[in-house]
Design an enzyme around this catalytic site. Structure first.
Site, mmCIF file in Angstrom:
data_model
loop_
_atom_site.group_PDB
_atom_site.id
_atom_site.type_symbol
_atom_site.label_atom_id
_atom_site.label_comp_id
_atom_site.label_asym_id
_atom_site.label_seq_id
_atom_site.Cartn_x
_atom_site.Cartn_y
_atom_site.Cartn_z
ATOM 1 N N GLU A 164 0.818 -1.215 0.000
ATOM 2 C CA GLU A 164 0.000 0.000 0.000
ATOM 3 C C GLU A 164 0.849 1.261 0.000
ATOM 4 O O GLU A 164 1.038 1.907 -1.016
ATOM 5 C CB GLU A 164 -0.927 -0.017 1.215
ATOM 6 C CG GLU A 164 -2.246 -0.666 0.916
ATOM 7 C CD GLU A 164 -3.127 -0.752 2.142
ATOM 8 O OE1 GLU A 164 -4.307 -1.049 1.970
ATOM 9 O OE2 GLU A 164 -2.653 -0.531 3.255
ATOM 10 N N GLU A 175 -12.005 18.459 37.718
ATOM 11 C CA GLU A 175 -13.056 19.478 37.759
ATOM 12 C C GLU A 175 -12.514 20.858 38.052
ATOM 13 O O GLU A 175 -13.050 21.846 37.582
ATOM 14 C CB GLU A 175 -14.096 19.093 38.818
ATOM 15 C CG GLU A 175 -14.913 17.895 38.405
ATOM 16 C CD GLU A 175 -15.994 17.548 39.395
ATOM 17 O OE1 GLU A 175 -15.852 17.925 40.573
ATOM 18 O OE2 GLU A 175 -16.969 16.905 38.988
#
Lengths: 94, 516
Positions: free
Chosen positions: B74, B317
């Site tokens: 490829e 947080e």
């Protein structure tokens, strides 16, 4: 007419290889009046040459000169196609 | 005659395995790929097949000094060299050392050979054999089988040669990885039915879209004649590292447990837990927003620092500045401690990467820092960025990693409702954690109070009551149990009068007296 330099890559004595050799010799004799220099390379005996020329399939015929370089794959049984590819290109400046 | 032949019967031959060196893969493969066989690695576009094939060779060179041959149908070798640089694989140097060799069968741009009849692919076979001989390669990767057909045509001759190629690889005693394309994640093994050529082993790479998020998994479909872990395992592709498989179910539940107690940082909570948390336990704290989860984490870290332990906090947080400011508000100096190296705070937005990547980064940090305590605030924030299954796998992976290293872990989870309720996080991981502490709001006569209870504590007695707690400038203070409120955990409060309470108490007393 300048001489054709051809390299034919084959793999051992397979049916396709033998057919390609026969077909090529026939075309050279009939169409190019033996004005061909044919080198036959067996990729099984010399894989390094196949590697160098980046050969993926056999039979592969490479027209090295006169330019342009051309690659033909298959057993050369479609002779008309082979001849038209090998004939000198009138457009080619060389 | 019969007796003789039965005497010669031997146990099935032991299948030797080749350690691939791909992190995590050898665990689910129970040792590696079967030696001297071909393995089909099938996957859809973008499923990291080429990376797998390259990493298989790269790891062979780096970890085992085994040379490898890469057959490409490829991409061009130049493109592969360039793309794999990002993983730290210096293919060019390896080629110079004769450890890596390309067999380049990729299509040449602009060149279209004229077809004059039938052909076969004997040169490919010859070139591969030649490359294996000149490098003494032990590993071969072919990328990809499907491209053979798109490039050379799907003819009987090509198929015949492919059979020969696979047979030749077996005879050459090399371990080979062959990639193949799939058109869908759950369907045929591969296009062009290439699996009929590679019968020994099949590995499937998936790249599934789940709730708008991509999730990569790897599955060993079969290994001929030997065992492997079954099912899909998450994996990720990391820059500078390549593929890393997260072998969750392959993790063995064999961590040792100790009786050593550690201080939670809150004296009353230690009492409620029967003397503190266990050293290598995982504690889950669940509560609505503002109930004091981050405070508990802060005090847990503070308690560790006080006891001379190394503490690590993953915050998803709040930013570091926010955390430091809040901690100093409760009388704990995070800034100095983190400068001293007693504490490390890692703040990251959950959205910055997938959960698998978070897990691997967290493991690296834990491995690097070697803490005694680890806190994660909060798991619910991480849950946002993942599918349900991926989240569960993340928690299992993290908890087992922490427990194996005899560390204590405190995780927080946010409940979606203010009153009562359980978070999805809890239901996912409650069986994995050793202790569960609930923080809840309690509405009492027009006031919002806070309640705390130890719901579960493996291997120890603990307080079963729901106690009131308050928060001030020195942290959390746990007080008396709520005597006259029921239904706190469900959020449907009913207030009982003291008469009723006494009656209920007496009821149980009477019953126990009767039994005696």
């Amino acid at each position: 007419m300048s001489k054709l330099h051809l390299k034919l890559y084959i793999s051992g004595y397979s049916l396709l290889s033998r057919r390609a050799v026969t077909n090529l010799k026939q075309i050279c004799r009939v169409e190019f009046e033996e004005n061909c220099d044919i080198e036959i390379i067996d990729v099984i005996k010399s894989p390094q040459l196949a590697e160098l020329a980046n050969i993926t399939v056999t039979p592969t015929l490479v027209k090295e000169s006169p330019p342009p370089i051309k690659r033909l794959v298959g057993d050369l049984s479609q002779s008309e196609r082979v001849i038209s590819e090998l004939e000198p290109d009138p457009e080619c400046p060389y | 005659m019969n007796a003789e032949s039965s005497k010669q019967e031997q146990p099935p031959p032991f299948v030797e395995k080749l350690k691939t060196g791909i992190p995590g893969f050898d665990l689910i493969a129970e040792g590696g790929l079967p030696h001297s066989t071909c393995t089909l690695v099938a996957g859809t576009a973008g499923s990291a097949k080429t990376v797998f094939a390259n990493q298989f060779l790269a790891k062979g060179i780096v970890e085992a000094q085994e040379a490898g041959v890469f057959v490409t149908f490829e991409e061009s070798p130049a493109a592969i060299r360039k793309h794999m640089q990002g993983f730290g694989w210096t293919i060019e140097n390896w080629e110079a050392d004769n450890l890596w060799k390309f067999v380049d069968v990729s299509p040449v741009l602009g060149e279209k050979p004229v077809v004059t009849g039938e052909y076969d692919m004997a040169p490919v076979l010859a070139r591969i054999q030649y490359a294996i001989e000149t490098t003494q390669a032990k590993r071969v990767a072919i990328d990809s089988l499907g491209a053979i057909f798109t490039q050379l045509g799907d003819t009987a001759l090509i198929r015949g040669d492919l059979f020969q190629l696979i047979g030749a690889l077996r005879q050459l005693q090399v371990t080979a990885v062959l990639t193949a394309e799939r058109t869908e994640e759950y369907g045929d093994i591969a296009r062009y039915g290439v699996e009929e050529f590679v019968l020994d082993n099949v590995v499937i790479l998936r790249n599934i879209l789940e709730g708008e998020k991509r999730r990569r998994t790897i599955e060993i479909l079969k290994f001929r004649g030997t065992s492997h872990q079954k099912g899909e395992y998450p994996f990720t592709v990391l820059p500078r590292q390549g593929i890393e498989v997260i072998p969750l179910s392959a993790i063995q539940l064999q961590q040792q447990s100790s009786d050593i107690r550690i201080q939670s940082g809150i004296n009353e909570l230690d009492h409620m837990c029967g003397g503190g948390f266990f050293r290598d336990s995982i504690i889950l704290t669940s509560g609505a927003t503002g109930t004091g989860k981050t405070l508990m984490v802060t005090q847990f870290m503070g308690g560790g620092i006080e006891a001379g332990e190394r503490c690590l906090l993953f915050a998803f947080e709040e930013s570091q500045d926010q955390l430091f400011r809040n901690a100093s508000g409760w009388g704990i100096d995070f800034e100095t401690e983190s400068a001293n190296g007693h504490l490390r705070v890692v703040c990251r937005y959950p959205e910055t990467s997938g959960l698998e990547d978070h897990l691997i980064r967290m493991k690296e940090i834990i491995e690097d820092y070697q803490p005694n305590r680890v806190a994660v605030d909060s798991l619910s924030a991480l849950e946002r960025v993942s599918s349900e299954k991926g989240f569960r796998e993340f928690v299992i992976g993290l908890t087992s990693f922490i427990k194996h290293r005899k560390m204590a872990g405190l995780f927080t989870a946010t409940t979606p409702t203010l009153l009562g309720g359980a978070s999805v996080t809890e239901s996912h991981i409650s069986t994995i954690t050793d202790s569960i502490i609930l923080l809840r709001y309690v509405e009492m006569y027009g006031e919002m109070l806070r309640g705390i209870t130890v719901l579960k504590m493996r291997g120890s007695k603990h307080d079963k009551e729901i106690r009131e707690f308050t928060i001030d400038g020195t942290g959390m203070h746990i007080g008396m149990p709520f005597r006259n409120v029921t239904g706190i955990l469900s959020g449907n409060f009913t207030y009982a009068s003291s008469d009723e309470l006494n009656r209920l108490n007496n009821l149980f007393n009477e019953q126990s007296e009767m039994r005696e």
